[in-house]
Write an enzyme that holds these catalytic residues in place. Structure first.
Site, PDB file in Angstrom:
ATOM      1  N   GLY A   1      89.269  19.851 -55.936  1.00  0.00           N
ATOM      2  CA  GLY A   1      89.481  19.083 -55.822  1.00  0.00           C
ATOM      3  C   GLY A   1      87.854  18.318 -54.996  1.00  0.00           C
TER       4      GLY A   1
ATOM      5  N   GLU B   1      90.747  25.599 -60.547  1.00  0.00           N
ATOM      6  CA  GLU B   1      91.454  25.305 -61.648  1.00  0.00           C
ATOM      7  C   GLU B   1      92.806  26.154 -62.589  1.00  0.00           C
ATOM      8  OE1 GLU B   1      89.240  22.831 -60.638  1.00  0.00           O
ATOM      9  OE2 GLU B   1      90.053  21.594 -59.845  1.00  0.00           O
TER      10      GLU B   1
HETATM   11  N1  CO8 Z   1      95.459  24.561 -50.944  1.00  0.00           N
HETATM   12  C1  CO8 Z   1      95.452  25.193 -49.347  1.00  0.00           C
HETATM   13  N2  CO8 Z   1      94.866  25.859 -48.843  1.00  0.00           N
HETATM   14  C2  CO8 Z   1      94.157  26.351 -48.591  1.00  0.00           C
HETATM   15  C3  CO8 Z   1      93.390  26.102 -49.807  1.00  0.00           C
HETATM   16  C4  CO8 Z   1      93.723  25.265 -50.448  1.00  0.00           C
HETATM   17  N3  CO8 Z   1      92.960  24.604 -51.875  1.00  0.00           N
HETATM   18  N4  CO8 Z   1      92.288  26.765 -50.055  1.00  0.00           N
HETATM   19  C5  CO8 Z   1      92.731  27.952 -48.813  1.00  0.00           C
HETATM   20  N5  CO8 Z   1      93.719  27.504 -48.317  1.00  0.00           N
HETATM   21  C6  CO8 Z   1      93.847  28.108 -47.272  1.00  0.00           C
HETATM   22  C7  CO8 Z   1      94.251  30.122 -47.467  1.00  0.00           C
HETATM   23  O1  CO8 Z   1      96.271  29.682 -47.793  1.00  0.00           O
HETATM   24  C8  CO8 Z   1      94.986  30.938 -46.600  1.00  0.00           C
HETATM   25  O2  CO8 Z   1      95.006  29.951 -44.916  1.00  0.00           O
HETATM   26  P1  CO8 Z   1      96.333  30.703 -44.597  1.00  0.00           P
HETATM   27  O3  CO8 Z   1      95.244  31.647 -43.350  1.00  0.00           O
HETATM   28  O4  CO8 Z   1      97.783  30.193 -44.203  1.00  0.00           O
HETATM   29  O5  CO8 Z   1      96.936  32.128 -45.159  1.00  0.00           O
HETATM   30  C9  CO8 Z   1      92.845  29.555 -45.288  1.00  0.00           C
HETATM   31  O6  CO8 Z   1      92.775  28.742 -45.943  1.00  0.00           O
HETATM   32  C10 CO8 Z   1      91.878  30.513 -45.807  1.00  0.00           C
HETATM   33  O7  CO8 Z   1      91.946  30.811 -46.882  1.00  0.00           O
HETATM   34  P2  CO8 Z   1      91.616  31.996 -47.524  1.00  0.00           P
HETATM   35  O8  CO8 Z   1      92.110  33.086 -46.750  1.00  0.00           O
HETATM   36  O9  CO8 Z   1      91.853  32.470 -48.816  1.00  0.00           O
HETATM   37  O10 CO8 Z   1      89.963  32.333 -47.907  1.00  0.00           O
HETATM   38  P3  CO8 Z   1      89.220  33.588 -48.254  1.00  0.00           P
HETATM   39  O11 CO8 Z   1      87.981  33.775 -47.553  1.00  0.00           O
HETATM   40  O12 CO8 Z   1      89.967  34.523 -48.655  1.00  0.00           O
HETATM   41  O13 CO8 Z   1      88.957  32.921 -49.084  1.00  0.00           O
HETATM   42  C11 CO8 Z   1      88.302  30.066 -50.803  1.00  0.00           C
HETATM   43  C12 CO8 Z   1      88.802  31.634 -49.793  1.00  0.00           C
HETATM   44  C13 CO8 Z   1      87.914  31.738 -51.857  1.00  0.00           C
HETATM   45  C14 CO8 Z   1      87.826  29.435 -50.960  1.00  0.00           C
HETATM   46  C15 CO8 Z   1      90.416  30.998 -50.825  1.00  0.00           C
HETATM   47  O14 CO8 Z   1      90.537  30.156 -49.785  1.00  0.00           O
HETATM   48  C16 CO8 Z   1      90.773  29.809 -52.446  1.00  0.00           C
HETATM   49  O15 CO8 Z   1      90.296  30.809 -53.273  1.00  0.00           O
HETATM   50  N6  CO8 Z   1      91.148  28.841 -52.180  1.00  0.00           N
HETATM   51  C17 CO8 Z   1      91.488  27.925 -53.275  1.00  0.00           C
HETATM   52  C18 CO8 Z   1      90.739  27.099 -54.316  1.00  0.00           C
HETATM   53  C19 CO8 Z   1      91.006  26.299 -55.274  1.00  0.00           C
HETATM   54  O16 CO8 Z   1      91.900  26.737 -56.250  1.00  0.00           O
HETATM   55  N7  CO8 Z   1      90.787  25.588 -54.937  1.00  0.00           N
HETATM   56  C20 CO8 Z   1      91.146  24.305 -56.167  1.00  0.00           C
HETATM   57  C21 CO8 Z   1      92.341  23.354 -55.670  1.00  0.00           C
HETATM   58  S1  CO8 Z   1      93.626  23.034 -57.259  1.00  0.00           S
HETATM   59  C22 CO8 Z   1      92.134  21.139 -57.106  1.00  0.00           C
HETATM   60  O17 CO8 Z   1      91.797  21.274 -55.907  1.00  0.00           O
HETATM   61  C23 CO8 Z   1      93.173  20.510 -58.205  1.00  0.00           C
HETATM   62  C24 CO8 Z   1      92.279  18.687 -57.814  1.00  0.00           C
HETATM   63  C25 CO8 Z   1      93.181  17.686 -58.487  1.00  0.00           C
HETATM   64  C26 CO8 Z   1      95.118  18.034 -57.595  1.00  0.00           C
HETATM   65  C27 CO8 Z   1      95.049  16.193 -58.486  1.00  0.00           C
HETATM   66  C28 CO8 Z   1      96.869  16.161 -57.433  1.00  0.00           C
HETATM   67  C29 CO8 Z   1      96.951  16.556 -56.542  1.00  0.00           C
END
Ligand code: CO8
Length: 260
Positions: free
Chosen positions: A113, A136
């Protein structure tokens, strides 16, 4: 309405919006989406006392790391994935058709997103640490906020298909080479470039700018594609694969997809 997750600042005729959830890498939860809807659709929809908007994320790690995965796990239970995607589409159309230019200043991860939000803006400037992707499929779903439509527009079907099917990220230089971002610059210079572009645009006729935005967007006016995306997103969120993918993210483990 007061804003909880958006910081709004006016300087020299430019409005800066900072999405401010750095602990969640500025992930878009429903509250934040609602605030973007209010800013672009109500609060600033008819205002003319500013020449443009810079949209960015708080901190130096992320623009927006996607929809808030922890929040939208509940979509699987509620079964309203299609409606959630349609709502996101409507909000992003407000940005895409906004009467003043909107520059995304992408200062880190722009994933899912977040990449979709950047693509709904009129111009994109990336800092050198920015990373882009539509991950995704790692969650067992598909892009749901217009990614399947706008990524095609910016980088063409072949590369869009590759990024969407693999979930791979690309860096800012590659994003610029592909046409996804206008400029990639070191951190300090990126904001200066955004201001420079908006200042140039501010010297032009505001009606001409507004009409240019409308006319350019009309070339891509294929609502059928967005409807198909929302339907497909809705179907994907009803699968066991999505529940597995979302649980795996929350539990910080590899997903085990079964195609169910
Ligand atoms: N949602 C919620 N929390 C998140 C997200 C997210 N998308 N991304 C990161 N966070 C949180 C992590 O859970 C973590 O929280 P905590 O400290 O409480 O464990 C904190 O942010 C820091 O993240 P990481 O520890 O994972 O940090 P890294 O440096 O290890 O990794 C990344 C960074 C690579 C960005 C990793 O966090 C990641 O892969 N994040 C998810 C990315 C992702 O998959 N994004 C797509 C989501 S799906 C989407 O966007 C669909 C859109 C359409 C939706 C329509 C209807 C709802």
């Amino acid at each position: 309405m007061s804003y909880e997750n958006l910081l709004i600042e006016h300087t020299d005729g430019i409005v800066r919006i900072t999405i401010n959830r750095p602990k969640a890498l500025n992930a878009l939860n429903q509250q934040t989406l609602g605030e973007l809807e209010h800013f672009f659709g109500t609060d600033y929809a008819d205002r003319t006392d500013f020449s443009g908007v810079i949209l960015t994320g708080a901190g130096d790690r992320a623009f927006v790391a996607g929809a808030d995965i922890k929040e939208f796990v509940a979509v699987a239970e509620r079964g309203d994935g299609q409606q959630m995607a349609e709502r996101g589409h409507e909000i992003f159309f407000l940005i895409e058709n906004f009467h003043r230019p909107v520059v995304a200043l992408i200062n880190g991860f722009a994933l899912g997103g977040g990449c979709e939000l950047a693509m709904a803006c009129h111009l994109r400037i990336a800092t050198e640490n920015a990373r882009f992707g539509q991950p995704e499929v790692n969650l067992g779903i598909i892009p749901g906020y217009g990614g399947t439509q706008r990524l095609n527009q910016y980088i063409g079907k072949g590369k869009a298909m590759e990024l969407i099917l693999t979930g791979n990220m690309i860096d800012a230089r590659e994003a610029e080479r592909l046409g996804l971002v206008n400029y990639t610059l070191p951190h300090g210079q990126a904001e200066e470039k955004a201001v420079e572009l908006l200042s140039t645009i501010a010297t032009k006729g505001p009606i001409a700018i507004q009409e240019s935005i409308r006319a350019v967007n009309s070339f891509y006016d294929h609502p059928g594609g967005y409807a198909a995306e929302a339907e497909a997103f809705g179907r994907a969120t009803k699968t066991a694969d999505f529940r597995e993918g979302a649980s795996a993210f929350v539990e910080k483990r590899q997903a085990d997809f079964r195609g169910e």
